[in-house]
Design an enzyme around this catalytic site. Structure first.
Site, PDB file in Angstrom:
ATOM      1  N   GLU A   1      43.633  36.502  29.844  1.00 48.92           N
ATOM      2  CA  GLU A   1      44.730  36.989  30.664  1.00 48.92           C
ATOM      3  C   GLU A   1      44.285  38.303  31.294  1.00 48.92           C
ATOM      4  O   GLU A   1      43.606  39.091  30.663  1.00 48.92           O
ATOM      5  CB  GLU A   1      46.009  37.249  29.842  1.00 48.92           C
ATOM      6  CG  GLU A   1      46.712  36.003  29.380  1.00 48.92           C
ATOM      7  CD  GLU A   1      46.425  35.676  27.924  1.00 48.92           C
ATOM      8  OE1 GLU A   1      45.740  36.473  27.250  1.00 48.92           O
ATOM      9  OE2 GLU A   1      46.859  34.609  27.470  1.00 48.92           O
TER      10      GLU A   1
ATOM     11  N   TYR B   1      35.688  38.848  37.205  1.00 47.56           N
ATOM     12  CA  TYR B   1      35.863  37.506  36.679  1.00 47.56           C
ATOM     13  C   TYR B   1      35.629  36.448  37.764  1.00 47.56           C
ATOM     14  O   TYR B   1      34.975  35.438  37.530  1.00 47.56           O
ATOM     15  CB  TYR B   1      37.241  37.336  36.039  1.00 47.56           C
ATOM     16  CG  TYR B   1      37.488  38.249  34.862  1.00 47.56           C
ATOM     17  CD1 TYR B   1      36.529  38.397  33.857  1.00 47.56           C
ATOM     18  CD2 TYR B   1      38.661  38.969  34.738  1.00 47.56           C
ATOM     19  CE1 TYR B   1      36.749  39.225  32.771  1.00 47.56           C
ATOM     20  CE2 TYR B   1      38.894  39.799  33.650  1.00 47.56           C
ATOM     21  CZ  TYR B   1      37.926  39.933  32.675  1.00 47.56           C
ATOM     22  OH  TYR B   1      38.138  40.753  31.601  1.00 47.56           O
TER      23      TYR B   1
END
Length: 182
Positions: free
Chosen positions: A120, A132
């Protein structure tokens, strides 16, 4: 800023206090030492520590200039893992340490047989989302109001490590140089 000299290594018992302290600087809802301790690698060089309930803890730190400059902790069950927390000292962000940490963590997860990784991230954390995304993580969902301190949404991201992945999105080319053949 040029990349500082850093070594990525397993989280050891002597690192817990430094990681807990750094966590207070990196995370608005910091993990304490008691939450970090189960991730300690009992033997120097050990890639995975067993946790209760059949899960495995995988953790590493970035050491630079004789101090812990960053940390990454994940929990794995079978072929799936969740990155629980990753942080880099604010003075050393955007120097490549976060990418090195993530690469070290993903290499250890891959060696442990993990094939899918989840995490998350705060919707407003553009720097983390960029990192990411550069490694092939994609949005898998939204957790509305996930963060208690602000009510901010969390984006659920996922990626698949190289292996038999059934044609699903795999980590991007940016990961190729990060995964070590262990």
């Amino acid at each position: 800023m040029s990349a500082p000299e850093a070594v990525i290594r397993p989280l050891l018992a002597g690192d817990v206090a430094a990681v807990a302290q750094l966590e207070t600087v990196c995370n608005p809802q910091p993990w304490g030492a008691d939450a970090i301790k189960p991730y300690v690698q009992a033997v120097s060089g050990q890639a995975v520590a067993e946790k209760s309930g059949g899960s495995a803890a995988v953790a590493c730190v970035a050491e630079s200039g004789g101090r812990v400059a960053g940390y990454a902790l994940a929990s794995a069950v079978g072929p799936e893992a969740e990155i629980m927390v990753l942080g880099v000292h604010p003075d050393l962000r955007r120097t490549g340490i976060g990418r090195m940490l993530l690469g070290g963590l993903l290499s250890r997860l891959h060696a442990a047989g993990v094939r899918s990784v989840f995490l998350e991230v705060r919707r407003g954390n553009a720097a983390a989302m960029g990192l990411y995304a550069s490694l092939g993580f994609g949005e898998a969902g939204v957790r509305k109001g996930y963060y208690a301190d602000t009510g901010e949404d969390a984006l659920l991201l996922s990626a698949f490590l190289p292996a038999h992945n059934g044609g699903r999105k795999t980590l991007g080319a940016g990961l190729a140089g990060l995964l070590r053949p262990d």
